[in-house]
Write a protein that holds these residues in place. Structure first.
Motif, mmCIF file in Angstrom:
data_model
loop_
_atom_site.group_PDB
_atom_site.id
_atom_site.type_symbol
_atom_site.label_atom_id
_atom_site.label_comp_id
_atom_site.label_asym_id
_atom_site.label_seq_id
_atom_site.Cartn_x
_atom_site.Cartn_y
_atom_site.Cartn_z
ATOM 1 N N SER A 4 78.076 56.922 16.585
ATOM 2 C CA SER A 4 78.642 55.685 17.125
ATOM 3 C C SER A 4 78.054 54.475 16.412
ATOM 4 C CB SER A 4 78.313 55.562 18.613
ATOM 5 O OG SER A 4 78.840 56.643 19.322
ATOM 6 N N ASP A 5 78.830 53.411 16.357
ATOM 7 C CA ASP A 5 78.336 52.147 15.803
ATOM 8 C C ASP A 5 77.880 51.196 16.902
ATOM 9 O OD1 ASP A 5 78.912 52.841 13.123
ATOM 10 O OD2 ASP A 5 81.006 52.303 13.426
ATOM 11 N N SER A 25 66.601 52.484 19.422
ATOM 12 C CA SER A 25 65.773 53.255 18.482
ATOM 13 C C SER A 25 66.599 53.753 17.306
ATOM 14 C CB SER A 25 65.088 54.430 19.181
ATOM 15 O OG SER A 25 65.992 55.490 19.408
ATOM 16 N N MET A 26 67.903 53.943 17.536
ATOM 17 C CA MET A 26 68.794 54.427 16.488
ATOM 18 C C MET A 26 69.499 53.288 15.755
ATOM 19 S SD MET A 26 70.393 57.633 18.586
ATOM 20 C CE MET A 26 71.199 58.414 17.197
ATOM 21 N N GLY A 27 69.152 52.052 16.107
ATOM 22 C CA GLY A 27 69.733 50.899 15.431
ATOM 23 C C GLY A 27 71.195 50.667 15.749
ATOM 24 N N MET A 76 73.386 43.521 13.854
ATOM 25 C CA MET A 76 72.872 43.657 15.223
ATOM 26 C C MET A 76 72.122 44.973 15.398
ATOM 27 S SD MET A 76 75.494 42.175 18.001
ATOM 28 C CE MET A 76 75.900 40.452 18.051
ATOM 29 N N GLY A 77 72.627 46.021 14.788
ATOM 30 C CA GLY A 77 71.947 47.309 14.859
ATOM 31 C C GLY A 77 70.551 47.246 14.244
#
Length: 124
Positions: A4-5, A25-27, A76-77
């Motif tokens: 997912s984004d 944690s996964m950005g 943002m990630g």
């Protein structure tokens, strides 16, 4: 979640979402309800987007805002990952949590608990 984004949390009463911690944690760029405890960590437009819980128009606008610009989602990630590293890793969160708990259990503060850093953003 890895593929997912964006992660959307429309929770009405989640005091602190482990799923959101995982997303940071996964950005992942996040869209978060203002009624969740996690909204306190979101800096609007930097590492996520907030919407008023129950407001479908705001939720739709938040989704559209991110989907219009893939580079914004990526930025943002990256910022979400930095927020995770600053506040939410096991080491940082664990020490802060122990320091807070020790204030209320009648025991002296944990020796290695750092001072609580100022939060980047406080949603009002």
């Amino acid at each position: 979640m890895q593929q997912s984004d964006i992660l959307l949390s429309a929770s009405r009463d989640d005091p602190f979402s482990v799923v959101m911690v995982e997303a940071f944690s996964m950005g992942k760029a996040c869209i978060v309800s203002t009624h969740s405890g996690f909204c306190e960590l979101i800096e609007e437009g930097r590492d996520g987007v907030l919407f008023e819980n129950g407001n479908a128009a705001e939720l739709g606008a938040a989704i559209s805002y991110l989907l219009k610009d893939s580079s914004l989602i990526e930025t943002m990630g990256k910022m979400a990952r930095k927020t995770y590293e600053k506040y939410l890793t096991r080491e940082r969160f664990g020490k802060r949590f122990l320091g807070i708990i020790s204030r209320y259990d009648g025991q002296p503060d944990a020796e290695d608990a750092p001072e609580e850093p100022e939060m980047a953003y406080q949603h009002s």
